[in-house]
Design an enzyme around this catalytic site. Structure first.
Site, short mmCIF file in Angstrom:
data_model
loop_
_atom_site.label_atom_id
_atom_site.label_comp_id
_atom_site.label_asym_id
_atom_site.label_seq_id
_atom_site.Cartn_x
_atom_site.Cartn_y
_atom_site.Cartn_z
N ARG A 1 58.59 2.59 104.51
CA ARG A 1 57.31 2.31 103.89
C ARG A 1 56.27 3.33 104.35
O ARG A 1 56.28 3.78 105.50
CB ARG A 1 56.81 0.91 104.22
N HIS B 1 44.70 1.42 97.67
CA HIS B 1 44.11 0.09 97.81
C HIS B 1 42.76 0.28 98.50
O HIS B 1 42.27 1.39 98.66
CB HIS B 1 45.02 -0.82 98.64
#
Length: 238
Positions: free
Chosen positions: A127, A187
Site C-alpha cells: 500500500r 484524499h
C-alpha cells in the site's frame, strides 16, 4: 440554473477517507456565492436523476467496489454521456478505478470499468499510504493524502499533475483529466484542501466565473497553510 444538482454516487459504500467532505465543500462554496445546491444520493439499484451538474464518487476497499460494480456498469452509459456533455465528474481513488477501463485485483481477476476515464488500475499487495504533493500546470500545487495499492496506467487523457513527493499513479504522475472530469488518488478531502480545484468544478458546472467572497478568502487561507505544512514535512517547495 436555479439549483445546482450534485450527484453523489454510493456515499455509503465509497467514502471511507472523508470523501463526503468534497460534496460538502461544493455545497458550501456555492452557497457562499448565493447559489442553492441540491445533493442527490445514488445507491445500487436506484434510479439516476434526469440530469446532474456535478458528479462525485468516493473511495473504498475492494469489497465495497465489488458491492457496487454491477450497478456501475448499469449506469456507465449515462456517466459517459454526461462526461461528453461537459458535466464535471470527480472520482476519488477506488471510485476512479471503477470508472476507468478496468480494475485488476491482486489475484489477477479483471473487473470491467465504466470507461468514463481512460485508465487501468492494477492492485498490488503493497500500500502507498502518506502525504502527497503534486504540481499541476493549470491548477498549481495540490496536496493531500493517498491510501491505495494501485499502479495506474493512463491510456488517454492527461495527468492531473506531476508528483513532487508521494506515489500517485506510478511515482511520476498523478490522476487523470479528460474534458472537465478528474480522477485522483488525493484524499484530505481533496476539495477543502485544494479549493482551486473545487472552484474549477463549480465554474465549469455553472458556466461562469466565480466571484471571490469573504468566506472563501478566509477558508482558502487555512487550506494554503495546510498544503504548506504538508510540503514542509515532505521537504518540497510549493
Amino acid at each position: 440554473m436555479s439549483v445546482l444538482r450534485i450527484l453523489h454516487l454510493y456515499p455509503r459504500e465509497l467514502g471511507i477517507n472523508g470523501d463526503a467532505g468534497n460534496v460538502l465543500a461544493l455545497v458550501e462554496r456555492a452557497r457562499w456565492r448565493g447559489i442553492e445546491a441540491e445533493v442527490v444520493h445514488h445507491a445500487p439499484g436506484g434510479e439516476l436523476p434526469a440530469s446532474a451538474d456535478i458528479v462525485h464518487i468516493g473511495s473504498g476497499p475492494l469489497s465495497a467496489q465489488r458491492a457496487v460494480h454491477a450497478d456501475v456498469l448499469q449506469i456507465a452509459g449515462r456517466l459517459r454521456d454526461w462526461r461528453d456533455a461537459g458535466v464535471p465528474i470527480l472520482a476519488i481513488a477506488g471510485g476512479w478505478q471503477l470508472l476507468g477501463r478496468e480494475l485488476v485485483t491482486p489475484e489477477g481477476e479483471t473487473l470491467g470499468g465504466a470507461q468514463v476515464f481512460p485508465s487501468r488500475a492494477v492492485l498490488g499487495t503493497a500500500r502507498h499510504v502518506g502525504e502527497i504533493v503534486v504540481r499541476s500546470t493549470e491548477l498549481g500545487s495540490l496536496a493531500g493524502f493517498e491510501n491505495h495499492s494501485a499502479r495506474t496506467e493512463l491510456e488517454g487523457g492527461e495527468p492531473l499533475g506531476r508528483v513532487l513527493s508521494g506515489t500517485g499513479n506510478d511515482g511520476a504522475s498523478e490522476g487523470v483529466t479528460i474534458g472537465a472530469s478528474i480522477g485522483t488518488h488525493l484524499h484530505g478531502p481533496v476539495l477543502p484542501m485544494n479549493p482551486v480545484l473545487a472552484d474549477r468544478l463549480l465554474a465549469t458546472a455553472l458556466r461562469a466565473e466565480l466571484p471571490p467572497v469573504s468566506q472563501t478568502e478566509r477558508v482558502d487561507r487555512y487550506a494554503t497553510n495546510a498544503r504548506r505544512a504538508i510540503a514542509d514535512r515532505l521537504g518540497v517547495s510549493l
